[in-house]
Design an enzyme around this catalytic site. Structure first.
Site, short mmCIF file in Angstrom:
data_model
loop_
_atom_site.label_atom_id
_atom_site.label_comp_id
_atom_site.label_asym_id
_atom_site.label_seq_id
_atom_site.Cartn_x
_atom_site.Cartn_y
_atom_site.Cartn_z
CB CYS A 1 23.15 3.05 5.22
SG CYS A 1 24.95 3.02 5.33
CB CYS B 1 28.19 -6.49 9.80
SG CYS B 1 27.44 -7.81 8.82
CG ASP C 1 31.50 7.07 -7.43
OD1 ASP C 1 31.28 5.85 -7.42
OD2 ASP C 1 31.63 7.74 -6.40
CB CYS D 1 24.13 -2.20 11.59
SG CYS D 1 23.37 -0.92 10.55
CB CYS E 1 28.97 4.52 9.20
SG CYS E 1 28.53 3.56 10.67
#
Length: 330
Positions: A207, A188, A120, A192, A232
């Site tokens: 998202c 998926c 990251d 979603c 999520c």
């Protein structure tokens, strides 16, 4: 050299690693141009495409990129009505992964190489690198899916000047476009909550995981958050590749009790001291106290049938503003 590195990693509990040649990923240039031109980038993405495709920015004499997967799931309890994403429930992965990569880099240096750890702290396409390295494949949910731990892994990279035997896949871009390993499965896509992932395109700006992290939250998302406090997991929870996976051996990712058994009222009214002692040490703490308080407030007011919130006891003007917005929605 490669075997020595693999054996060292296994010795510290890391068993999912791969190697690929350090090179400029020219094949991704048009993809990033498309994202930019179609406003698909989000605020967390690097805008300079060169930094996204050129690992030599991080090590000029790099020869090999090592991709390392860190599994994080310690239990498969179903999500409660109000929950933090599984990736946030243990210690902050930035610190944990950084420590492991540091150990591996020290070992590489001890056998005569140079090594730069990345977690990251760079803009490289880590999922693409992981797929190139043989760590896993990229699924329709946009996640790297490993054989042993499914998609519940953090990724880290090490660039080294050692010239190690590496995997390559000239057809990877086409495989990703066709999602070869996913076949006809579209669970998926169906599950979603915002249709961020679908047959046509992937839009990270809607998202739900990203939405829970935004500081400016549009009204239309408030009910759709549906008890999500940060992150999520929906596209992972429904994925068949996650049905029969192994638990993480990494102790630092063990679930912290207050992250699994959530006290919404504590979160809504918490002082800086509580935030620093608890939530700042998790993977969602970097976003700050007000966003977590706002999300807890949304969950309480939308999901809870009993109990009331005292507006006058909410000290943050930012959170009070959302109190009035939510009140008019629910």
């Amino acid at each position: 050299m490669k075997d020595k590195i693999v054996n060292f990693c296994n010795g510290i509990g890391i068993d999912t690693i791969g190697f690929t040649k350090c090179r400029v990923f020219h094949e991704l240039h048009d993809f990033y141009i498309y994202r930019k031109e179609n406003s698909l980038e989000n605020e967390f993405e690097e805008k300079d495409i060169e930094k996204r495709i050129n690992p030599f920015i991080y090590m000029e004499d790099g020869k090999t990129i090592i991709s390392v997967a860190f599994p994080y799931v310690h239990n498969f309890n179903n999500h409660k009505d109000v929950y933090f994403s599984k990736y946030t429930q243990g210690k902050d992965y930035h610190r944990v992964v950084k420590d492991y990569l540091g150990q591996i880099c020290e070992f590489i240096e001890s056998i005569g190489g140079k090594a730069v750890p990345l977690v990251d702290s760079n803009a490289l396409p880590e999922r693409y690198i992981a797929a190139l390295s043989g760590v896993g494949f990229i699924g329709k949910n946009n996640m790297v899916i490993t054989k042993k731990y499914g998609s519940y892994v953090f990724l880290g990279e090490i660039i080294t000047n050692l010239d190690l035997e590496a995997s390559s896949n000239e057809n990877l871009v086409n495989e990703i476009k066709n999602f070869t390993q996913c076949g006809e499965c579209e669970l998926c896509y169906k599950e979603c909550p915002t249709k961020s992932i679908n047959k046509v395109k992937k839009n990270s700006n809607i998202c739900m995981s990203y939405i829970t992290q935004k500081k400016d939250l549009e009204k239309k998302w408030i009910k759709l958050m549906n008890g999500r406090l940060f992150g999520c997991d929906t596209c992972q929870s429904c994925c068949p590749y996650n049905n029969h996976i192994e638990l993480s051996p990494i102790k630092d990712f063990q679930v912290i009790d207050f992250m699994e058994n959530v006290d919404l009222e504590e979160m809504i009214y918490m002082e800086k001291k509580t935030f620093k002692e608890k939530y700042l040490n998790t993977s969602c703490g970097w976003r700050g106290k007000p966003v977590l308080q706002r999300n807890a407030l949304i969950a309480f007011m939308v999901k809870m049938e009993n109990g009331e919130i005292s507006e006058k006891d909410i000290k943050s003007p930012y959170v009070r503003e959302y109190y009035n917005i939510i009140k008019n929605i629910v």
